[in-house]
Design a protein around this motif. Structure first.
Motif, PDB file in Angstrom:
ATOM      1  N   GLN A  12       0.840  -1.179   0.000  1.00  0.00           N
ATOM      2  CA  GLN A  12       0.000   0.000   0.000  1.00  0.00           C
ATOM      3  C   GLN A  12       0.890   1.250   0.000  1.00  0.00           C
ATOM      4  O   GLN A  12       1.582   1.534   0.964  1.00  0.00           O
ATOM      5  CB  GLN A  12      -0.918   0.005   1.228  1.00  0.00           C
ATOM      6  N   PHE A  13       0.876   1.979  -1.106  1.00  0.00           N
ATOM      7  CA  PHE A  13       1.644   3.216  -1.234  1.00  0.00           C
ATOM      8  C   PHE A  13       0.727   4.318  -1.749  1.00  0.00           C
ATOM      9  O   PHE A  13      -0.324   4.050  -2.329  1.00  0.00           O
ATOM     10  CB  PHE A  13       2.822   3.035  -2.197  1.00  0.00           C
ATOM     11  N   GLU A  14       1.154   5.554  -1.538  1.00  0.00           N
ATOM     12  CA  GLU A  14       0.359   6.689  -2.008  1.00  0.00           C
ATOM     13  C   GLU A  14       0.330   6.762  -3.533  1.00  0.00           C
ATOM     14  O   GLU A  14      -0.607   7.299  -4.116  1.00  0.00           O
ATOM     15  CB  GLU A  14       0.911   7.995  -1.437  1.00  0.00           C
ATOM     16  N   LEU A  15       1.356   6.218  -4.180  1.00  0.00           N
ATOM     17  CA  LEU A  15       1.443   6.274  -5.633  1.00  0.00           C
ATOM     18  C   LEU A  15       1.036   4.944  -6.251  1.00  0.00           C
ATOM     19  O   LEU A  15       1.360   3.879  -5.720  1.00  0.00           O
ATOM     20  CB  LEU A  15       2.868   6.631  -6.073  1.00  0.00           C
ATOM     21  N   SER A  16       0.377   5.015  -7.377  1.00  0.00           N
ATOM     22  CA  SER A  16       0.007   3.812  -8.118  1.00  0.00           C
ATOM     23  C   SER A  16       1.199   3.355  -8.961  1.00  0.00           C
ATOM     24  O   SER A  16       2.159   4.116  -9.153  1.00  0.00           O
ATOM     25  CB  SER A  16      -1.178   4.114  -9.026  1.00  0.00           C
ATOM     26  N   PRO A  17       1.179   2.120  -9.485  1.00  0.00           N
ATOM     27  CA  PRO A  17       2.267   1.657 -10.353  1.00  0.00           C
ATOM     28  C   PRO A  17       2.526   2.599 -11.520  1.00  0.00           C
ATOM     29  O   PRO A  17       3.682   2.867 -11.869  1.00  0.00           O
ATOM     30  CB  PRO A  17       1.792   0.279 -10.821  1.00  0.00           C
ATOM     31  N   LEU A  18       1.462   3.129 -12.121  1.00  0.00           N
ATOM     32  CA  LEU A  18       1.618   4.041 -13.253  1.00  0.00           C
ATOM     33  C   LEU A  18       2.289   5.337 -12.821  1.00  0.00           C
ATOM     34  O   LEU A  18       3.146   5.882 -13.545  1.00  0.00           O
ATOM     35  CB  LEU A  18       0.251   4.337 -13.876  1.00  0.00           C
ATOM     36  N   GLU A  19       1.938   5.833 -11.649  1.00  0.00           N
ATOM     37  CA  GLU A  19       2.557   7.060 -11.142  1.00  0.00           C
ATOM     38  C   GLU A  19       4.026   6.837 -10.815  1.00  0.00           C
ATOM     39  O   GLU A  19       4.852   7.733 -11.019  1.00  0.00           O
ATOM     40  CB  GLU A  19       1.800   7.549  -9.904  1.00  0.00           C
ATOM     41  N   PHE A  20       4.369   5.650 -10.323  1.00  0.00           N
ATOM     42  CA  PHE A  20       5.780   5.322 -10.082  1.00  0.00           C
ATOM     43  C   PHE A  20       6.563   5.342 -11.392  1.00  0.00           C
ATOM     44  O   PHE A  20       7.682   5.857 -11.453  1.00  0.00           O
ATOM     45  CB  PHE A  20       5.911   3.950  -9.419  1.00  0.00           C
ATOM     46  N   ILE A  21       5.982   4.773 -12.451  1.00  0.00           N
ATOM     47  CA  ILE A  21       6.659   4.735 -13.744  1.00  0.00           C
ATOM     48  C   ILE A  21       6.925   6.155 -14.250  1.00  0.00           C
ATOM     49  O   ILE A  21       8.045   6.492 -14.667  1.00  0.00           O
ATOM     50  CB  ILE A  21       5.813   3.949 -14.772  1.00  0.00           C
ATOM     51  N   ARG A  22       5.913   6.990 -14.204  1.00  0.00           N
ATOM     52  CA  ARG A  22       6.074   8.356 -14.687  1.00  0.00           C
ATOM     53  C   ARG A  22       7.028   9.156 -13.808  1.00  0.00           C
ATOM     54  O   ARG A  22       7.814   9.974 -14.309  1.00  0.00           O
ATOM     55  CB  ARG A  22       4.701   9.042 -14.746  1.00  0.00           C
ATOM     56  N   TYR A  23       6.962   8.919 -12.498  1.00  0.00           N
ATOM     57  CA  TYR A  23       7.838   9.651 -11.588  1.00  0.00           C
ATOM     58  C   TYR A  23       9.304   9.347 -11.881  1.00  0.00           C
ATOM     59  O   TYR A  23      10.132  10.263 -11.986  1.00  0.00           O
ATOM     60  CB  TYR A  23       7.512   9.304 -10.131  1.00  0.00           C
ATOM     61  N   PHE A  24       9.653   8.081 -12.029  1.00  0.00           N
ATOM     62  CA  PHE A  24      11.060   7.732 -12.241  1.00  0.00           C
ATOM     63  C   PHE A  24      11.542   8.140 -13.628  1.00  0.00           C
ATOM     64  O   PHE A  24      12.731   8.403 -13.813  1.00  0.00           O
ATOM     65  CB  PHE A  24      11.283   6.242 -11.999  1.00  0.00           C
ATOM     66  N   LEU A  25      10.638   8.213 -14.605  1.00  0.00           N
ATOM     67  CA  LEU A  25      11.034   8.772 -15.889  1.00  0.00           C
ATOM     68  C   LEU A  25      11.367  10.258 -15.725  1.00  0.00           C
ATOM     69  O   LEU A  25      12.362  10.752 -16.283  1.00  0.00           O
ATOM     70  CB  LEU A  25       9.914   8.607 -16.916  1.00  0.00           C
ATOM     71  N   ALA A  26      10.551  10.964 -14.948  1.00  0.00           N
ATOM     72  CA  ALA A  26      10.813  12.379 -14.689  1.00  0.00           C
ATOM     73  C   ALA A  26      12.132  12.558 -13.933  1.00  0.00           C
ATOM     74  O   ALA A  26      12.898  13.491 -14.214  1.00  0.00           O
ATOM     75  CB  ALA A  26       9.666  12.992 -13.895  1.00  0.00           C
ATOM     76  N   VAL A  27      12.422  11.666 -12.994  1.00  0.00           N
ATOM     77  CA  VAL A  27      13.692  11.717 -12.258  1.00  0.00           C
ATOM     78  C   VAL A  27      14.859  11.532 -13.223  1.00  0.00           C
ATOM     79  O   VAL A  27      15.877  12.229 -13.138  1.00  0.00           O
ATOM     80  CB  VAL A  27      13.720  10.637 -11.158  1.00  0.00           C
ATOM     81  N   PHE A  28      14.712  10.583 -14.146  1.00  0.00           N
ATOM     82  CA  PHE A  28      15.753  10.358 -15.147  1.00  0.00           C
ATOM     83  C   PHE A  28      16.014  11.634 -15.941  1.00  0.00           C
ATOM     84  O   PHE A  28      17.171  12.023 -16.161  1.00  0.00           O
ATOM     85  CB  PHE A  28      15.332   9.225 -16.080  1.00  0.00           C
ATOM     86  N   LEU A  29      14.953  12.314 -16.358  1.00  0.00           N
ATOM     87  CA  LEU A  29      15.097  13.540 -17.135  1.00  0.00           C
ATOM     88  C   LEU A  29      15.773  14.644 -16.324  1.00  0.00           C
ATOM     89  O   LEU A  29      16.696  15.315 -16.802  1.00  0.00           O
ATOM     90  CB  LEU A  29      13.722  14.016 -17.606  1.00  0.00           C
ATOM     91  N   VAL A  30      15.315  14.844 -15.105  1.00  0.00           N
ATOM     92  CA  VAL A  30      15.876  15.905 -14.274  1.00  0.00           C
ATOM     93  C   VAL A  30      17.345  15.648 -13.992  1.00  0.00           C
ATOM     94  O   VAL A  30      18.172  16.573 -14.031  1.00  0.00           O
ATOM     95  CB  VAL A  30      15.079  16.034 -12.954  1.00  0.00           C
ATOM     96  N   ARG A  31      17.700  14.390 -13.744  1.00  0.00           N
ATOM     97  CA  ARG A  31      19.107  14.064 -13.495  1.00  0.00           C
ATOM     98  C   ARG A  31      19.976  14.342 -14.710  1.00  0.00           C
ATOM     99  O   ARG A  31      21.126  14.760 -14.579  1.00  0.00           O
ATOM    100  CB  ARG A  31      19.260  12.602 -13.088  1.00  0.00           C
ATOM    101  N   GLN A  32      19.434  14.104 -15.898  1.00  0.00           N
ATOM    102  CA  GLN A  32      20.201  14.355 -17.108  1.00  0.00           C
ATOM    103  C   GLN A  32      20.595  15.822 -17.228  1.00  0.00           C
ATOM    104  O   GLN A  32      21.669  16.144 -17.749  1.00  0.00           O
ATOM    105  CB  GLN A  32      19.391  13.935 -18.346  1.00  0.00           C
ATOM    106  N   PHE A  33      19.748  16.698 -16.741  1.00  0.00           N
ATOM    107  CA  PHE A  33      19.990  18.126 -16.915  1.00  0.00           C
ATOM    108  C   PHE A  33      20.446  18.827 -15.638  1.00  0.00           C
ATOM    109  O   PHE A  33      20.510  20.054 -15.593  1.00  0.00           O
ATOM    110  CB  PHE A  33      18.734  18.793 -17.477  1.00  0.00           C
ATOM    111  N   SER A  34      20.759  18.066 -14.615  1.00  0.00           N
ATOM    112  CA  SER A  34      21.259  18.686 -13.381  1.00  0.00           C
ATOM    113  C   SER A  34      22.539  18.024 -12.875  1.00  0.00           C
ATOM    114  O   SER A  34      23.010  18.348 -11.792  1.00  0.00           O
ATOM    115  CB  SER A  34      20.186  18.629 -12.273  1.00  0.00           C
TER     116      SER A  34
END
Length: 266
Positions: free
Chosen positions: A55-77
């Motif tokens: 039981q987490f606040e985020l759904s599986p789909l939200e986890f997928i999108r979140y870590f893709l966003a993390v990947f993007l932010v890391r690329q540019f920071s």
């Protein structure tokens, strides 16, 4: 437009253009650097599986999108200034920089900024491949979220750069200042949102972490992109506060370090 401003813009344009051309000479190396930042995509699979069983606040789909966003932010920071500055001090190359009428930090900042554009095509290709593998995760963020994410990602890069450049100042006193960055990186890895979003942290731990600079380097801009709830005003205030603090510390250490550097015969 006043003459000093025109001169500053011309200088910035020259530095970015030169360093962009320099970065393009290392396309193959850049590709591997982009791949080296794929840790969030690996951790994504772990958290997606965990979210299906717990039981987490985020759904599986939200986890997928979140870590893709993390990947993007890391690329540019991503930042590596401490290793470059340390080498300049240890090898005496900083002396040549000091002969120029420009703070050496601007050379490092320009090279980092130009590198963002050089790695952009590789990041786009990986994103396209990602959506081929996870078509259900495809989404189009709102224009406001995209613009906010771009602006905050730039601020996250500035915060990360200023923080690491401040640690680099210790190169005037010790030969391996990068050891400080290595220790700092442990906290950055676990508290910035790279390993896990802040939603899974216990409430008290999260409340403490949100006053540190770490979440604003990754979690904050990534959350804006995927639409997770954040306190925009408070987050920007904390983010800018840490940036100003490290900038002040950086300038103080720079002045002290230059006295020691010149005292060594540079």
């Amino acid at each position: 437009m006043k003459h000093p401003l025109r001169r500053a813009l011309r200088t910035a344009n020259t530095l970015i253009t030169v360093y962009y051309a320099y970065m393009l000479e290392y396309r193959a190396e850049l590709f591997f650097w982009v791949l080296s930042g794929s840790l969030p995509l690996i951790l994504m699979g772990v958290w997606v599986q965990a979210s299906q069983e717990g039981q987490f606040e985020l759904s599986p789909l939200e986890f997928i999108r979140y870590f893709l966003a993390v990947f993007l932010v890391r690329q540019f920071s991503v930042v590596w200034v401490i290793w470059e500055f340390e080498r300049e001090v240890v090898e005496g190359k900083l002396s040549f920089r000091l002969l120029q009428p420009l703070d050496p930090g601007w050379h490092h900042f320009a090279s980092h900024f130009a590198e963002r554009f050089a790695r952009l095509p590789f990041a786009i290709v990986l994103i396209a491949l990602f959506f081929l593998l996870y078509p259900q995760a495809f989404w189009v963020p709102s224009l406001s979220n995209i613009l906010l994410c771009i602006g905050v990602t730039f601020l996250a890069f500035v915060l990360r750069f200023v923080t690491q450049y401040t640690f680099a100042m210790f190169s005037f006193w010790i030969e391996r200042a990068n050891a400080i960055e290595s220790f700092w990186f442990l906290f950055y890895l676990f508290l910035s949102g790279v390993v896990a979003p802040l939603e899974i942290f216990p409430p008290m731990v999260r409340a403490i972490v949100e006053w540190t600079p770490f979440p604003y380097m990754i979690y904050f801009p990534a959350s804006l992109l995927v639409g997770l709830p954040v306190d925009l005003g408070r987050s920007l205030a904390v983010m800018i506060g840490w940036t100003v603090l490290f900038m002040g510390l950086n300038r103080w250490l720079w002045r002290l370090g230059l006295k020691r550097y010149s005292g060594m015969g540079a």
